[in-house]
Design an enzyme around this catalytic site. Structure first.
Site: not given
Ligand code: NAX
Length: 327
Positions: A11, A16, A98, A105, A112, A129, A159, A162, A187
């Site tokens: 990603g 992120i 959900r 996923n 992966q 993440v 978290d 925060r 989380h």
């Molecule tokens: P974005 O949608 O901006 O970026 C995700 C990226 O992942 C995209 O560029 C997409 O093309 C890529 N992607 C999707 N499937 C893929 C795969 N099979 N292989 C490789 N790349 C792939 O999301 P972003 O804001 O960067 O968030 C990423 C993830 O972090 C989300 O699932 C989000 O929910 C999660 N988070 C987790 C947090 C935590 O504390 N654990 C907090 C922040 C965030 O909410």
């Protein structure tokens, strides 16, 4: 020169990723003496955007950044990786349940996990993440043949940070005065930020703040719902603070924890604190050598904390049941 650490990030072209890569390359994650290689993984349609990010990495001329590879191929992406940061995942869309999200996923994290088992370095450590991060981590762990379960983590550091910040504001102290902050469980909105065991300047946070009603009814929901509050204010989900959580998690797992303190990360439960063995659950963790971790023993869990932890663990068990076909 030290041997570079190879870090794989999925990603990598997401928001992120955009906030994270530059911090890894600058030395924020492994320190100012440690060179790094980046292996950046994206789905095919996002590779052109990822090239733009790499152009920007080039334009920083980071002294510590050695090699950068971009790819949609998992084995190429995880090749000889010492750290794998699984950030990418498919976001929940309108009308999606959900369980649908867990299934979609789940398939990604199966592949992966398998590729990590085949291609990563022998000492690989994996931080998930992408949400739902605990259960995605569980799936990847099950499929990463040959990689010990202790090397899998899911992120609850954002978290924790925060929670520390909210307590510090309420107590009128700097956030660095808040220690021993544990996020328990998933989380998700069932996570339990444990204000009973947290300390402010070495004294029980509950005692310093002296307002249990605020702690139970305002603080806990504020931490649990902080992600939604950011989306409402910013029009996009947390990215820089999430990337900072990733940097902090890796730093805390790779440097000795200060005496008496602990930090939050979801690990494969060894059955501690009544949390079912094998679930990926957040609990108080410390490391003395920056390589192996242990669950801190003897943290007081009163009836209120017990109920909160049990509720979050019940949710983790339900998520596990929903993906049982993938385990
Ligand atoms: P974005 O949608 O901006 O970026 C995700 C990226 O992942 C995209 O560029 C997409 O093309 C890529 N992607 C999707 N499937 C893929 C795969 N099979 N292989 C490789 N790349 C792939 O999301 P972003 O804001 O960067 O968030 C990423 C993830 O972090 C989300 O699932 C989000 O929910 C999660 N988070 C987790 C947090 C935590 O504390 N654990 C907090 C922040 C965030 O909410």
């Amino acid at each position: 020169m030290k041997t570079p650490i190879t870090v794989s990030v999925t990603g990598a072209a997401g928001q992120i990723g955009y906030a994270l890569l530059f911090r890894i390359a600058s030395g924020a994650m492994f320190g100012p003496e440690q060179p790094v290689n980046l292996r950046l993984i994206e789905i095919e349609p996002a590779l052109p955007a990822l090239e733009g990010v790499v152009m920007e990495l080039d334009d920083c001329a980071f002294p510590l950044l050695q090699d950068v590879v971009t790819t949609a191929d998992l084995d190429e992406g995880f090749k000889e990786a010492n750290w794998v940061l699984l950030v990418g995942s498919v976001p929940r869309k309108d009308g999606m349940e959900r369980n649908d999200l867990l299934g979609i996923n789940g398939k990604i994290f199966t592949g992966q996990g398998e590729a990590i088992g085949r291609s990563a370095a022998e000492d690989v450590r994996v931080l998930v993440v992408g949400n739902p991060c605990n259960t995605n981590c569980l799936i990847a762990m099950h499929h990463a043949s040959g990689v010990p379960k202790e090397r899998f983590f899911a992120m609850t550091m954002l978290d924790e940070n925060r929670a520390k910040s909210q307590l510090a504001v309420k107590a009128g102290v700097h956030s660095s005065a808040v220690t021993n902050m544990c996020i328990w469980g998933n989380h998700s909105s069932t996570q339990y930020p444990d204000f009973y065991s947290a300390k402010i300047n070495g004294v029980s946070a509950a005692e310093v703040i002296g307002d249990e009603a605020w702690l139970k009814e305002t603080f806990i929901p504020a931490v649990q719902q902080r992600g939604s509050a950011i989306i409402k204010a910013r029009g996009a989900s947390s990215a820089a603070s999430a990337a900072n959580g990733v940097v902090d998690t890796v730093k805390r797992l790779t440097t000795p924890t200060p005496a008496g303190d602990w930090f939050s990360v979801a690990v494969c439960s060894p059955g501690a604190y009544g949390i079912d063995e094998g679930l990926i659950a957040s609990m108080p963790i410390r490391t003395d050598d920056g390589e192996t971790w242990s669950v801190v023993e003897g943290v007081q869990v009163n009836a209120f904390s017990r109920a909160k932890i049990d509720a979050s663990v019940a949710e983790l068990n339900a998520e596990k049941d929903a993906v049982s076909a993938l385990l």
